[in-house]
Design a protein around this motif. Structure first.
Motif, PDB file in Angstrom:
ATOM      1  N   ARG A  20       0.915  -0.871   0.357  1.00 50.56           N
ATOM      2  CA  ARG A  20       0.258  -0.296   0.768  1.00 50.56           C
ATOM      3  C   ARG A  20       0.535   1.549  -0.271  1.00 50.56           C
ATOM      4  O   ARG A  20       1.813   1.307   1.090  1.00 50.56           O
ATOM      5  CB  ARG A  20      -1.088   0.284   1.553  1.00 50.56           C
ATOM      6  CG  ARG A  20      -2.171  -1.344   1.141  1.00 50.56           C
ATOM      7  CD  ARG A  20      -3.101  -0.955   2.589  1.00 50.56           C
ATOM      8  NE  ARG A  20      -3.954   0.052   2.474  1.00 50.56           N
ATOM      9  CZ  ARG A  20      -5.142   0.040   1.876  1.00 50.56           C
ATOM     10  NH1 ARG A  20      -6.020  -1.215   1.391  1.00 50.56           N
ATOM     11  NH2 ARG A  20      -5.505   1.498   1.378  1.00 50.56           N
ATOM     12  N   ILE A  21       0.698   2.410  -1.107  1.00 47.41           N
ATOM     13  CA  ILE A  21       1.324   3.363  -1.159  1.00 47.41           C
ATOM     14  C   ILE A  21       0.331   4.454  -1.089  1.00 47.41           C
ATOM     15  O   ILE A  21      -0.900   4.852  -1.808  1.00 47.41           O
ATOM     16  CB  ILE A  21       2.545   3.000  -2.510  1.00 47.41           C
ATOM     17  CG1 ILE A  21       3.417   1.971  -2.348  1.00 47.41           C
ATOM     18  CG2 ILE A  21       2.632   4.046  -3.012  1.00 47.41           C
ATOM     19  CD1 ILE A  21       4.097   2.012  -4.185  1.00 47.41           C
ATOM     20  N   LEU A  22       0.871   5.727  -0.296  1.00 54.30           N
ATOM     21  CA  LEU A  22       0.392   6.697  -0.266  1.00 54.30           C
ATOM     22  C   LEU A  22       0.889   7.687  -0.411  1.00 54.30           C
ATOM     23  O   LEU A  22       1.856   8.015  -0.635  1.00 54.30           O
ATOM     24  CB  LEU A  22       0.031   7.049   1.330  1.00 54.30           C
ATOM     25  CG  LEU A  22      -0.853   8.478   1.745  1.00 54.30           C
ATOM     26  CD1 LEU A  22      -1.896   8.491   0.920  1.00 54.30           C
ATOM     27  CD2 LEU A  22      -1.326   8.359   3.373  1.00 54.30           C
ATOM     28  N   THR A  99      -0.362   2.298   5.230  1.00 53.09           N
ATOM     29  CA  THR A  99       0.418   2.230   4.420  1.00 53.09           C
ATOM     30  C   THR A  99       1.801   1.794   5.014  1.00 53.09           C
ATOM     31  O   THR A  99       1.835   1.480   6.012  1.00 53.09           O
ATOM     32  CB  THR A  99       0.772   3.894   4.308  1.00 53.09           C
ATOM     33  OG1 THR A  99      -0.990   5.270   3.749  1.00 53.09           O
ATOM     34  CG2 THR A  99       1.451   4.312   3.168  1.00 53.09           C
ATOM     35  N   ASP A 100       2.424   1.177   3.876  1.00 56.58           N
ATOM     36  CA  ASP A 100       3.944   0.622   3.169  1.00 56.58           C
ATOM     37  C   ASP A 100       4.642   1.851   3.828  1.00 56.58           C
ATOM     38  O   ASP A 100       5.878   2.016   4.431  1.00 56.58           O
ATOM     39  CB  ASP A 100       3.630  -0.293   3.270  1.00 56.58           C
ATOM     40  CG  ASP A 100       3.126  -1.257   3.184  1.00 56.58           C
ATOM     41  OD1 ASP A 100       2.819  -2.255   3.828  1.00 56.58           O
ATOM     42  OD2 ASP A 100       1.619  -1.766   1.884  1.00 56.58           O
ATOM     43  N   VAL A 101       4.067   2.221   2.254  1.00 56.97           N
ATOM     44  CA  VAL A 101       5.745   2.862   1.916  1.00 56.97           C
ATOM     45  C   VAL A 101       4.426   4.912   1.564  1.00 56.97           C
ATOM     46  O   VAL A 101       3.380   4.847   0.777  1.00 56.97           O
ATOM     47  CB  VAL A 101       5.591   3.211   0.352  1.00 56.97           C
ATOM     48  CG1 VAL A 101       7.506   4.135   0.173  1.00 56.97           C
ATOM     49  CG2 VAL A 101       6.998   1.737   0.481  1.00 56.97           C
ATOM     50  N   VAL A 131       9.291   7.886   0.677  1.00 55.54           N
ATOM     51  CA  VAL A 131      10.432   8.780   0.035  1.00 55.54           C
ATOM     52  C   VAL A 131      10.127  10.018   0.067  1.00 55.54           C
ATOM     53  O   VAL A 131       9.283   9.998  -0.705  1.00 55.54           O
ATOM     54  CB  VAL A 131      10.994   7.755  -1.074  1.00 55.54           C
ATOM     55  CG1 VAL A 131      10.962   8.035  -2.397  1.00 55.54           C
ATOM     56  CG2 VAL A 131      10.626   6.358  -1.130  1.00 55.54           C
ATOM     57  N   SER A 132      11.433  10.987   0.009  1.00 56.16           N
ATOM     58  CA  SER A 132      10.930  12.045   0.359  1.00 56.16           C
ATOM     59  C   SER A 132      11.700  12.607  -1.498  1.00 56.16           C
ATOM     60  O   SER A 132      12.832  12.566  -1.084  1.00 56.16           O
ATOM     61  CB  SER A 132      11.600  12.738   1.425  1.00 56.16           C
ATOM     62  OG  SER A 132      11.673  14.034   0.996  1.00 56.16           O
ATOM     63  N   PHE A 195      14.314   5.872   5.381  1.00 53.70           N
ATOM     64  CA  PHE A 195      14.190   6.632   4.190  1.00 53.70           C
ATOM     65  C   PHE A 195      14.485   7.406   3.390  1.00 53.70           C
ATOM     66  O   PHE A 195      15.946   6.558   3.838  1.00 53.70           O
ATOM     67  CB  PHE A 195      14.078   8.154   5.760  1.00 53.70           C
ATOM     68  CG  PHE A 195      13.736   9.299   5.201  1.00 53.70           C
ATOM     69  CD1 PHE A 195      13.042   9.811   4.912  1.00 53.70           C
ATOM     70  CD2 PHE A 195      14.797  10.363   4.868  1.00 53.70           C
ATOM     71  CE1 PHE A 195      12.836  11.378   4.099  1.00 53.70           C
ATOM     72  CE2 PHE A 195      14.738  11.989   4.287  1.00 53.70           C
ATOM     73  CZ  PHE A 195      13.440  12.334   4.083  1.00 53.70           C
ATOM     74  N   GLN A 196      14.495   7.479   2.013  1.00 50.07           N
ATOM     75  CA  GLN A 196      14.875   7.900   1.289  1.00 50.07           C
ATOM     76  C   GLN A 196      14.600   9.168   0.337  1.00 50.07           C
ATOM     77  O   GLN A 196      13.615   9.526   0.013  1.00 50.07           O
ATOM     78  CB  GLN A 196      14.850   6.755   0.265  1.00 50.07           C
ATOM     79  CG  GLN A 196      15.328   5.565   0.315  1.00 50.07           C
ATOM     80  CD  GLN A 196      15.274   3.821  -0.440  1.00 50.07           C
ATOM     81  OE1 GLN A 196      16.062   4.027  -1.620  1.00 50.07           O
ATOM     82  NE2 GLN A 196      14.104   3.740  -0.191  1.00 50.07           N
TER      83      GLN A 196
END
Length: 303
Positions: A20-22, A99-101, A131-132, A195-196
């Motif tokens: 799950r991605i948000l 959410t996963d990511v 992921v930023s 965190f990336q």
């Protein structure tokens, strides 16, 4: 030369099935990354701010280019959330809990003001990775910029013409989808979240590496120095020739009636002139037929 579409596998890989991605990312890099992630099987949700000025979406891309917006959001759930309100924050954290990511494209200071900095989120949601997407890395993440400025910084805007596509944004989208894959894989192997930071300027510099190596400079083999790797005019258009390898170059030169020996002969002005003269006398249709018969990498274009 007409290129056929690549064959699609009857069973496309879905490595992100049940992931799950948000996303909070607007404009192009984030939504383009989500488009890729959706194709890999992820369940994708995007949180958008309320629409303004009569627009149907709070994402500026919906106003810039509705067709692009629609393409990138096909199959993706879009939820309206005003993160500056208690109600919007409540809706967001309800999504984050499952959410996963999380993908963001805010400046770090903006995330902190919204209570969405990584140090805060990792404590509240230990299984969540982030992921930023930023313009430039590290301390430069607060600097304003867009695709054009990052390409200019990387040396990819040599003249006054605008680049033919949004290279930094699209390569940044690919790097972002890669970062999501890395986060999911690491969590699966170690059980740890991550965190990336993905910087669009880094994406531009990655694309610029061949130029920095000299490959695409004027004296480079794929920058115009090699007679078999150039765009030439023909009778009713242009021919993009990519006869770089010796056997392709030999086939091109044979068709053009040009005698060549070592690779160095393909760098000579006389060879360039002879191939240019040959192609100038042919139509696009003739060149396409020649390419098919002689196995020459060549694609014709209109003026």
């Amino acid at each position: 030369m007409t290129l056929s579409k690549p064959a699609t596998s009857p069973r496309q890989l879905k490595p992100l099935h049940r992931v799950r991605i948000l996303s909070l990312a607007l404009n192009l890099p984030g939504p383009a990354a989500m488009m890729r992630l959706k194709s890999m099987g992820a369940t994708c949700t995007k949180a958008e701010p309320p629409a303004k000025d009569g627009n149907t979406s709070g994402d500026p891309m919906s106003a810039y280019n509705p067709a692009a917006y629609d393409t990138m959001h096909a199959g993706i759930k879009v939820a309206r959330m005003d993160l500056k309100t208690e109600e919007g924050q409540g809706a967001l954290h309800k999504e984050l809990a499952r959410t996963d990511v999380l993908i963001t494209s805010f400046r770090p200071s903006a995330l902190e003001k919204l209570g969405l900095g990584w140090n805060v989120l990792r404590k509240r949601y230990p299984a969540l990775s982030m992921v930023s997407i930023v313009g430039a890395p590290g301390e430069r993440a607060e600097e304003p910029g867009h695709d054009l400025t990052y390409l200019a910084e990387a040396g990819l805007v040599p003249g006054l013409d605008l680049p033919t596509t949004l290279f930094a944004d699209m390569s940044g989208a690919l790097m972002s989808s890669e970062a999501v894959l890395q986060a999911v894989l690491q969590h699966k192997i170690t059980g740890k979240s991550s965190f990336q930071e993905v910087a669009l300027s880094d994406a531009a510099h990655w694309l610029a590496l061949p130029r920095s190596w000299g490959l695409t400079q004027a004296k480079g083999m794929v920058g115009g120095a090699h007679a078999g790797y150039r765009v030439y005019p023909c009778k009713n258009g242009r021919g993009a020739v990519a006869a770089l390898e010796p056997h392709f170059a030999a086939a091109l030169c044979e068709a053009a009636g040009v005698r060549v020996g070592a690779v160095s002969s393909l760098l000579k002005p006389a060879t360039h002139a002879a191939i240019a003269a040959f192609l100038a006398g042919k139509t696009r249709q003739q060149l396409e037929k020649l390419a098919a018969e002689k196995d020459i990498p060549l694609h014709t274009l209109a003026f």
